[in-house]
Design a protein around this motif. Structure first.
Motif, PDB file in Angstrom:
ATOM      1  N   ASN A 170       0.807  -1.218   0.000  1.00  0.00           N
ATOM      2  CA  ASN A 170       0.000   0.000   0.000  1.00  0.00           C
ATOM      3  C   ASN A 170       0.841   1.271   0.000  1.00  0.00           C
ATOM      4  OD1 ASN A 170      -2.706   1.151  -0.085  1.00  0.00           O
ATOM      5  ND2 ASN A 170      -2.180   2.041   1.880  1.00  0.00           N
ATOM      6  N   SER A 171       1.558   1.578   1.093  1.00  0.00           N
ATOM      7  CA  SER A 171       2.375   2.800   1.096  1.00  0.00           C
ATOM      8  C   SER A 171       3.505   2.693   2.116  1.00  0.00           C
ATOM      9  CB  SER A 171       1.525   4.031   1.416  1.00  0.00           C
ATOM     10  OG  SER A 171       1.276   4.143   2.792  1.00  0.00           O
ATOM     11  N   LEU A 172       4.665   3.215   1.739  1.00  0.00           N
ATOM     12  CA  LEU A 172       5.785   3.266   2.669  1.00  0.00           C
ATOM     13  C   LEU A 172       5.455   4.146   3.867  1.00  0.00           C
ATOM     14  CD1 LEU A 172       8.763   3.657   0.175  1.00  0.00           C
ATOM     15  CD2 LEU A 172       8.233   1.637   1.546  1.00  0.00           C
ATOM     16  N   LYS A 173       4.766   5.263   3.612  1.00  0.00           N
ATOM     17  CA  LYS A 173       4.451   6.201   4.683  1.00  0.00           C
ATOM     18  C   LYS A 173       3.599   5.545   5.760  1.00  0.00           C
ATOM     19  CE  LYS A 173       2.478  10.803   5.500  1.00  0.00           C
ATOM     20  NZ  LYS A 173       1.832  11.976   4.879  1.00  0.00           N
ATOM     21  N   GLY A 174       2.618   4.748   5.353  1.00  0.00           N
ATOM     22  CA  GLY A 174       1.754   4.088   6.320  1.00  0.00           C
ATOM     23  C   GLY A 174       2.513   3.139   7.222  1.00  0.00           C
ATOM     24  N   TRP A 175       3.417   2.368   6.653  1.00  0.00           N
ATOM     25  CA  TRP A 175       4.222   1.455   7.459  1.00  0.00           C
ATOM     26  C   TRP A 175       5.190   2.226   8.347  1.00  0.00           C
ATOM     27  CZ3 TRP A 175       4.530  -4.080   7.358  1.00  0.00           C
ATOM     28  CH2 TRP A 175       3.565  -4.691   6.548  1.00  0.00           C
ATOM     29  N   ASP A 176       5.723   3.328   7.830  1.00  0.00           N
ATOM     30  CA  ASP A 176       6.649   4.140   8.619  1.00  0.00           C
ATOM     31  C   ASP A 176       5.948   4.752   9.814  1.00  0.00           C
ATOM     32  OD1 ASP A 176       9.047   5.367   9.290  1.00  0.00           O
ATOM     33  OD2 ASP A 176       8.720   7.083   7.971  1.00  0.00           O
ATOM     34  N   GLU A 177       4.757   5.317   9.608  1.00  0.00           N
ATOM     35  CA  GLU A 177       4.013   5.943  10.698  1.00  0.00           C
ATOM     36  C   GLU A 177       3.578   4.927  11.746  1.00  0.00           C
ATOM     37  OE1 GLU A 177       0.906   8.039   8.705  1.00  0.00           O
ATOM     38  OE2 GLU A 177       2.163   9.801   8.305  1.00  0.00           O
ATOM     39  N   ALA A 178       3.436   3.675  11.346  1.00  0.00           N
ATOM     40  CA  ALA A 178       3.085   2.610  12.295  1.00  0.00           C
ATOM     41  C   ALA A 178       4.307   2.048  13.008  1.00  0.00           C
ATOM     42  CB  ALA A 178       2.360   1.485  11.565  1.00  0.00           C
ATOM     43  N   GLY A 179       5.489   2.574  12.675  1.00  0.00           N
ATOM     44  CA  GLY A 179       6.711   2.067  13.284  1.00  0.00           C
ATOM     45  C   GLY A 179       7.118   0.706  12.776  1.00  0.00           C
ATOM     46  N   ARG A 180       6.687   0.355  11.563  1.00  0.00           N
ATOM     47  CA  ARG A 180       6.961  -0.982  11.021  1.00  0.00           C
ATOM     48  C   ARG A 180       7.761  -0.932   9.722  1.00  0.00           C
ATOM     49  NH1 ARG A 180       3.322  -5.042  12.642  1.00  0.00           N
ATOM     50  NH2 ARG A 180       2.298  -4.475  14.591  1.00  0.00           N
ATOM     51  N   LEU A 181       8.390   0.189   9.418  1.00  0.00           N
ATOM     52  CA  LEU A 181       9.099   0.301   8.147  1.00  0.00           C
ATOM     53  C   LEU A 181      10.237  -0.708   8.048  1.00  0.00           C
ATOM     54  CD1 LEU A 181       9.241   1.720   5.457  1.00  0.00           C
ATOM     55  CD2 LEU A 181      10.704   3.467   6.505  1.00  0.00           C
ATOM     56  N   ASP A 182      10.960  -0.921   9.139  1.00  0.00           N
ATOM     57  CA  ASP A 182      12.052  -1.893   9.109  1.00  0.00           C
ATOM     58  C   ASP A 182      11.532  -3.295   8.808  1.00  0.00           C
ATOM     59  OD1 ASP A 182      13.875   0.085   9.640  1.00  0.00           O
ATOM     60  OD2 ASP A 182      14.044  -0.362  11.786  1.00  0.00           O
ATOM     61  N   GLN A 183      10.372  -3.615   9.389  1.00  0.00           N
ATOM     62  CA  GLN A 183       9.784  -4.929   9.134  1.00  0.00           C
ATOM     63  C   GLN A 183       9.346  -5.066   7.667  1.00  0.00           C
ATOM     64  OE1 GLN A 183       9.215  -3.085  11.888  1.00  0.00           O
ATOM     65  NE2 GLN A 183       8.513  -4.339  13.600  1.00  0.00           N
ATOM     66  N   LEU A 184       8.813  -3.959   7.123  1.00  0.00           N
ATOM     67  CA  LEU A 184       8.414  -3.998   5.713  1.00  0.00           C
ATOM     68  C   LEU A 184       9.626  -4.212   4.808  1.00  0.00           C
ATOM     69  CD1 LEU A 184       6.367  -3.671   3.422  1.00  0.00           C
ATOM     70  CD2 LEU A 184       6.738  -1.197   3.549  1.00  0.00           C
ATOM     71  N   VAL A 185      10.709  -3.536   5.125  1.00  0.00           N
ATOM     72  CA  VAL A 185      11.934  -3.714   4.334  1.00  0.00           C
ATOM     73  C   VAL A 185      12.401  -5.167   4.402  1.00  0.00           C
ATOM     74  CG1 VAL A 185      14.365  -3.089   4.153  1.00  0.00           C
ATOM     75  CG2 VAL A 185      12.654  -1.306   4.526  1.00  0.00           C
ATOM     76  N   ALA A 196       2.925  -1.649  -4.859  1.00  0.00           N
ATOM     77  CA  ALA A 196       1.993  -0.930  -3.982  1.00  0.00           C
ATOM     78  C   ALA A 196       0.732  -0.619  -4.773  1.00  0.00           C
ATOM     79  CB  ALA A 196       2.634   0.342  -3.442  1.00  0.00           C
ATOM     80  N   TYR A 197      -0.073  -1.635  -4.995  1.00  0.00           N
ATOM     81  CA  TYR A 197      -1.298  -1.436  -5.767  1.00  0.00           C
ATOM     82  C   TYR A 197      -2.270  -0.538  -5.012  1.00  0.00           C
ATOM     83  CZ  TYR A 197       0.552  -5.301  -8.514  1.00  0.00           C
ATOM     84  OH  TYR A 197       1.353  -6.099  -9.277  1.00  0.00           O
ATOM     85  N   GLY A 198      -2.360  -0.719  -3.715  1.00  0.00           N
ATOM     86  CA  GLY A 198      -3.087   0.205  -2.864  1.00  0.00           C
ATOM     87  C   GLY A 198      -4.586  -0.006  -2.782  1.00  0.00           C
ATOM     88  N   ASP A 199      -5.132   0.512  -1.664  1.00  0.00           N
ATOM     89  CA  ASP A 199      -6.580   0.536  -1.415  1.00  0.00           C
ATOM     90  C   ASP A 199      -7.194  -0.855  -1.579  1.00  0.00           C
ATOM     91  OD1 ASP A 199      -6.819   3.409  -0.844  1.00  0.00           O
ATOM     92  OD2 ASP A 199      -6.100   3.612  -2.898  1.00  0.00           O
ATOM     93  N   LEU A 200      -8.449  -0.916  -2.008  1.00  0.00           N
ATOM     94  CA  LEU A 200      -9.144  -2.196  -2.033  1.00  0.00           C
ATOM     95  C   LEU A 200      -8.521  -3.209  -2.980  1.00  0.00           C
ATOM     96  CD1 LEU A 200     -12.531  -1.749  -3.976  1.00  0.00           C
ATOM     97  CD2 LEU A 200     -10.532  -0.334  -4.331  1.00  0.00           C
ATOM     98  N   TRP A 201      -7.882  -2.736  -4.054  1.00  0.00           N
ATOM     99  CA  TRP A 201      -7.433  -3.648  -5.099  1.00  0.00           C
ATOM    100  C   TRP A 201      -6.356  -4.605  -4.599  1.00  0.00           C
ATOM    101  CZ3 TRP A 201      -4.933  -2.390 -10.487  1.00  0.00           C
ATOM    102  CH2 TRP A 201      -5.297  -3.380 -11.393  1.00  0.00           C
ATOM    103  N   SER A 202      -5.472  -4.149  -3.719  1.00  0.00           N
ATOM    104  CA  SER A 202      -4.425  -5.038  -3.191  1.00  0.00           C
ATOM    105  C   SER A 202      -5.022  -6.331  -2.639  1.00  0.00           C
ATOM    106  CB  SER A 202      -3.645  -4.338  -2.076  1.00  0.00           C
ATOM    107  OG  SER A 202      -2.807  -3.333  -2.577  1.00  0.00           O
ATOM    108  N   TYR A 203      -6.048  -6.183  -1.832  1.00  0.00           N
ATOM    109  CA  TYR A 203      -6.632  -7.320  -1.142  1.00  0.00           C
ATOM    110  C   TYR A 203      -7.416  -8.215  -2.092  1.00  0.00           C
ATOM    111  CZ  TYR A 203      -5.216  -4.309   2.607  1.00  0.00           C
ATOM    112  OH  TYR A 203      -4.460  -3.510   3.427  1.00  0.00           O
ATOM    113  N   VAL A 213       0.390 -11.629  -0.757  1.00  0.00           N
ATOM    114  CA  VAL A 213       0.369 -10.997   0.563  1.00  0.00           C
ATOM    115  C   VAL A 213       0.056  -9.517   0.387  1.00  0.00           C
ATOM    116  CG1 VAL A 213       1.679 -10.489   2.667  1.00  0.00           C
ATOM    117  CG2 VAL A 213       2.154 -12.588   1.381  1.00  0.00           C
ATOM    118  N   ALA A 214      -0.763  -8.968   1.286  1.00  0.00           N
ATOM    119  CA  ALA A 214      -1.021  -7.528   1.287  1.00  0.00           C
ATOM    120  C   ALA A 214      -1.290  -7.086   2.714  1.00  0.00           C
ATOM    121  CB  ALA A 214      -2.214  -7.170   0.395  1.00  0.00           C
ATOM    122  N   GLY A 215      -0.932  -5.852   3.029  1.00  0.00           N
ATOM    123  CA  GLY A 215      -1.187  -5.350   4.370  1.00  0.00           C
ATOM    124  C   GLY A 215      -0.958  -3.864   4.475  1.00  0.00           C
ATOM    125  N   GLU A 216      -1.600  -3.262   5.471  1.00  0.00           N
ATOM    126  CA  GLU A 216      -1.419  -1.838   5.737  1.00  0.00           C
ATOM    127  C   GLU A 216      -1.941  -1.484   7.128  1.00  0.00           C
ATOM    128  OE1 GLU A 216      -4.063   0.957   3.584  1.00  0.00           O
ATOM    129  OE2 GLU A 216      -4.994  -0.842   2.734  1.00  0.00           O
TER     130      GLU A 216
END
Length: 270
Positions: A170-185, A196-203, A213-216
């Protein structure tokens, strides 16, 4: 068929939801790329359009007429009970991906769900600009209809190795703000493909088996409630990003084909 867990016949609920989605699509596609589209900012600085408001009013009117005893929770007009209350509750996001809608990106659509005793039992996702509609109800399978073709049943992929998997984050910013950017990397390094297809389409791509796999994060009940039944009926797994079951109110969602879920959680769970 009578679905005792859901009260009224769940097949009838699904037919109602699909009929509502068809009418909602007419409003949405008429306002998509309209020169006079009314766009405003909500207090949280997310956008809302006249199409969002019109669609949610339509959904509420149709549900009030057909299911007067059911509760309704919507993104734009609120609701009369909280998710998880011990009753039947419809949850609606009139346009998931409003920012895409505003900018002319076709990845947006209606999300409509029925939650019974806190469990998402039915979901419809309709993306008219993509000419696709997905739906599912517990025990009835997961389906997609493309353009004017016949409905076809969908199923998650059989990929069982992260190195071969496709991830939509979905977005790097969302994972970063959740404190999970390192895990995403770390997860991005482990999988074979990241997008990062994003929004409903990813799922929904996970439900179709095109993504594994998809998550946000920073999600609300109306972002997740309709997607969960579709993923689960397609054979997938849907949890919070920490592996929990509270997919309506946790604020995060992680979905997979099921075969990869434990491996993904080992990399991203705190």
């Amino acid at each position: 068929m009578t679905d005792s867990a859901a009260g009224p016949n769940l097949a009838d609920d699904l037919a109602l939801a699909l009929a509502i989605a068809a009418d909602a699509d007419l409003i949405a596609i008429d306002r998509y790329r309209a020169q006079d589209l009314d766009v405003r900012f909500k207090p949280d600085r997310t956008q809302v359009t006249d199409a969002d408001r019109r669609i949610e009013r339509l959904v509420r009117e149709r549900l009030a007429a057909a299911r007067p005893d059911d509760a309704i929770l919507g993104e734009e007009l609120g609701g009369d009970s909280a998710p998880g209350a011990p009753r039947r509750q419809w949850i609606v996001d009139p346009i998931d991906g409003t920012s895409n809608f505003v900018r002319g990106v076709p990845d947006w659509g209606l999300l409509l769900a029925l939650v019974v005793d806190g469990v998402p039992m039915l979901g419809v996702a309709s993306a008219p600009a993509l000419e696709r509609r997905w739906w599912a109800a517990s025990g009835h399978g997961a389906w997609v209809r493309e353009a004017k073709g016949e409905p076809r049943r969908i199923r998650v992929s059989g990929i069982d190795a992260l190195a071969e998997a496709s991830l939509s984050y979905n977005s790097l910013k969302g994972w970063d703000e959740a404190g999970r950017l390192d895990q995403l990397v770390a997860l991005g390094r482990a999988v074979g493909r990241t997008r990062a297809y994003g929004d409903l389409w990813s799922y929904l791509l996970v439900a179709e088996g095109a993504v594994d796999v998809a998550g946000e994060f920073d999600l609300k009940p109306w972002d997740t409630a309709a997607l969960v039944p579709i993923l689960r009926e397609a054979g997938g797994t849907a949890t919070t990003a920490s592996g929990g079951d509270d997919v309506l109110t946790d604020g995060s969602l992680l979905v997979s084909n099921g075969l990869l879920h434990a491996a993904v959680l080992r990399l991203i769970a705190p």
